[in-house]
Design an enzyme around this catalytic site. Structure first.
Site, PDB file in Angstrom:
ATOM      1  N   ASP A  29      -6.851   4.145  -4.407  1.00 15.74           N
ATOM      2  CA  ASP A  29      -6.260   4.872  -3.282  1.00 15.74           C
ATOM      3  C   ASP A  29      -7.138   4.625  -2.058  1.00 15.74           C
ATOM      4  O   ASP A  29      -8.359   4.722  -2.129  1.00 15.74           O
ATOM      5  CB  ASP A  29      -6.184   6.367  -3.603  1.00 15.74           C
ATOM      6  CG  ASP A  29      -5.305   7.119  -2.628  1.00 15.74           C
ATOM      7  OD1 ASP A  29      -4.315   7.694  -3.077  1.00 15.74           O
ATOM      8  OD2 ASP A  29      -5.620   7.149  -1.410  1.00 15.74           O
ATOM      9  N   ILE A  30      -6.509   4.271  -0.954  1.00 15.59           N
ATOM     10  CA  ILE A  30      -7.249   3.898   0.252  1.00 15.59           C
ATOM     11  C   ILE A  30      -7.935   5.116   0.885  1.00 15.59           C
ATOM     12  O   ILE A  30      -8.929   4.968   1.609  1.00 15.59           O
ATOM     13  CB  ILE A  30      -6.299   3.190   1.269  1.00 15.59           C
ATOM     14  CG1 ILE A  30      -7.098   2.353   2.258  1.00 15.59           C
ATOM     15  CG2 ILE A  30      -5.416   4.159   2.004  1.00 15.59           C
ATOM     16  CD1 ILE A  30      -7.695   1.124   1.675  1.00 15.59           C
ATOM     17  N   GLU A  88       4.338  11.262   0.244  1.00 12.69           N
ATOM     18  CA  GLU A  88       3.974  10.377   1.355  1.00 12.69           C
ATOM     19  C   GLU A  88       4.586   8.977   1.196  1.00 12.69           C
ATOM     20  O   GLU A  88       5.098   8.416   2.152  1.00 12.69           O
ATOM     21  CB  GLU A  88       2.442  10.300   1.414  1.00 12.69           C
ATOM     22  CG  GLU A  88       1.898   9.535   2.601  1.00 12.69           C
ATOM     23  CD  GLU A  88       0.374   9.387   2.526  1.00 12.69           C
ATOM     24  OE1 GLU A  88      -0.328  10.360   2.167  1.00 12.69           O
ATOM     25  OE2 GLU A  88      -0.102   8.272   2.792  1.00 12.69           O
ATOM     26  N   HIS A  93       4.370   6.750  -8.220  1.00 10.17           N
ATOM     27  CA  HIS A  93       2.973   6.436  -8.535  1.00 10.17           C
ATOM     28  C   HIS A  93       2.303   7.624  -9.192  1.00 10.17           C
ATOM     29  O   HIS A  93       2.667   8.773  -8.951  1.00 10.17           O
ATOM     30  CB  HIS A  93       2.202   6.000  -7.290  1.00 10.17           C
ATOM     31  CG  HIS A  93       2.292   6.957  -6.138  1.00 10.17           C
ATOM     32  ND1 HIS A  93       3.388   7.006  -5.305  1.00 10.17           N
ATOM     33  CD2 HIS A  93       1.436   7.908  -5.697  1.00 10.17           C
ATOM     34  CE1 HIS A  93       3.199   7.943  -4.386  1.00 10.17           C
ATOM     35  NE2 HIS A  93       2.025   8.514  -4.604  1.00 10.17           N
ATOM     36  N   HIS A  95      -1.450   9.351  -9.711  1.00  6.16           N
ATOM     37  CA  HIS A  95      -2.846   9.401  -9.273  1.00  6.16           C
ATOM     38  C   HIS A  95      -3.737   9.620 -10.499  1.00  6.16           C
ATOM     39  O   HIS A  95      -3.514  10.570 -11.273  1.00  6.16           O
ATOM     40  CB  HIS A  95      -3.080  10.589  -8.325  1.00  6.16           C
ATOM     41  CG  HIS A  95      -2.372  10.522  -7.016  1.00  6.16           C
ATOM     42  ND1 HIS A  95      -2.979  10.140  -5.845  1.00  6.16           N
ATOM     43  CD2 HIS A  95      -1.086  10.834  -6.669  1.00  6.16           C
ATOM     44  CE1 HIS A  95      -2.123  10.207  -4.840  1.00  6.16           C
ATOM     45  NE2 HIS A  95      -0.950  10.630  -5.321  1.00  6.16           N
TER      46      HIS A  95
HETATM   47  P1  AMP Z   1       1.662  10.765  -2.228  1.00  2.00           P
HETATM   48  O1  AMP Z   1       2.905   9.948  -1.951  1.00  2.00           O
HETATM   49  O2  AMP Z   1       1.738  12.132  -1.585  1.00  2.00           O
HETATM   50  O3  AMP Z   1       1.322  10.836  -3.700  1.00  2.00           O
HETATM   51  O4  AMP Z   1       0.424  10.051  -1.510  1.00  2.00           O
HETATM   52  C1  AMP Z   1       0.374   8.662  -1.385  1.00  2.00           C
HETATM   53  C2  AMP Z   1      -1.036   8.176  -1.631  1.00  2.00           C
HETATM   54  O5  AMP Z   1      -1.053   6.788  -1.351  1.00  2.00           O
HETATM   55  C3  AMP Z   1      -2.113   8.842  -0.743  1.00  2.00           C
HETATM   56  O6  AMP Z   1      -3.152   9.343  -1.574  1.00  2.00           O
HETATM   57  C4  AMP Z   1      -2.588   7.688   0.148  1.00  2.00           C
HETATM   58  O7  AMP Z   1      -3.976   7.754   0.437  1.00  2.00           O
HETATM   59  C5  AMP Z   1      -2.249   6.476  -0.688  1.00  2.00           C
HETATM   60  N1  AMP Z   1      -2.004   5.271   0.104  1.00  2.00           N
HETATM   61  C6  AMP Z   1      -1.177   5.131   1.164  1.00  2.00           C
HETATM   62  N2  AMP Z   1      -1.201   3.872   1.628  1.00  2.00           N
HETATM   63  C7  AMP Z   1      -2.063   3.191   0.843  1.00  2.00           C
HETATM   64  C8  AMP Z   1      -2.531   1.844   0.814  1.00  2.00           C
HETATM   65  N3  AMP Z   1      -2.114   0.927   1.697  1.00  2.00           N
HETATM   66  N4  AMP Z   1      -3.429   1.498  -0.153  1.00  2.00           N
HETATM   67  C9  AMP Z   1      -3.863   2.411  -1.048  1.00  2.00           C
HETATM   68  N5  AMP Z   1      -3.462   3.695  -1.071  1.00  2.00           N
HETATM   69  C10 AMP Z   1      -2.577   4.093  -0.137  1.00  2.00           C
END
Ligand code: AMP
Length: 130
Positions: A29-30, A88, A93, A95
């Site tokens: 995760d970025i 988001e 996905h 975590h």
């Molecule tokens: P959520 O959809 O609420 O589970 O959150 C999406 C997750 O994806 C968040 O923790 C972000 O930090 C992560 N995220 C978003 N864009 C990227 C990326 N380009 N590379 C890695 N992680 C990402």
């Protein structure tokens, strides 16, 4: 339009990749809430985790187990916490978060800002421990 995770899987956007097979992909995760915070995604783009067909949801879970075991070997922690949010990024996905207590899965905590070299090193270590 392809999701940001589909672009990562296609190599169009860089990521700190830790694992990949025919149907699944895992990367850091970025904006991690813990060192070794990994996202595991199906390559097939579906917004909501529980809309995946049974076979893919099952195989994603088994793939996540393999990645979680590698994170355990790579990052000091009590165990790997699992969270599904998906508010988001509309690409299903999971975590995987190294935790020492329930407070470690609080997404409201300030995100860690790790240098690129450290992110690369964490990803490489997890990949080696697969
Ligand atoms: P959520 O959809 O609420 O589970 O959150 C999406 C997750 O994806 C968040 O923790 C972000 O930090 C992560 N995220 C978003 N864009 C990227 C990326 N380009 N590379 C890695 N992680 C990402």
């Amino acid at each position: 339009m392809a999701s940001i995770f589909s672009k990562i899987i296609a190599g169009e956007i860089p990521s700190y990749k830790v694992a990949e097979d025919e149907h699944h992909f895992a990367f850091l995760d970025i904006n991690p809430i813990a060192k070794g915070h990994v996202l595991v995604v199906p390559k097939h783009e579906t917004d909501y985790l529980f809309d995946l067909d049974d076979a893919l949801l099952s195989s994603l879970t088994v793939f996540s187990k393999r990645v979680a075991k590698a994170i355990e070997k790579s990052v000091p922690c009590q165990r790997i916490g699992v969270a599904v949010v998906g508010l988001e990024v509309p690409h299903a996905h999971i975590h995987l978060i190294p935790i020492n207590g329930v407070y470690d899965v609080d997404f409201n905590r300030p995100k860690l800002a790790l240098p690129a070299e450290e992110m690369q090193e964490i990803a490489a270590t997890i990949a080696e421990n697969l």
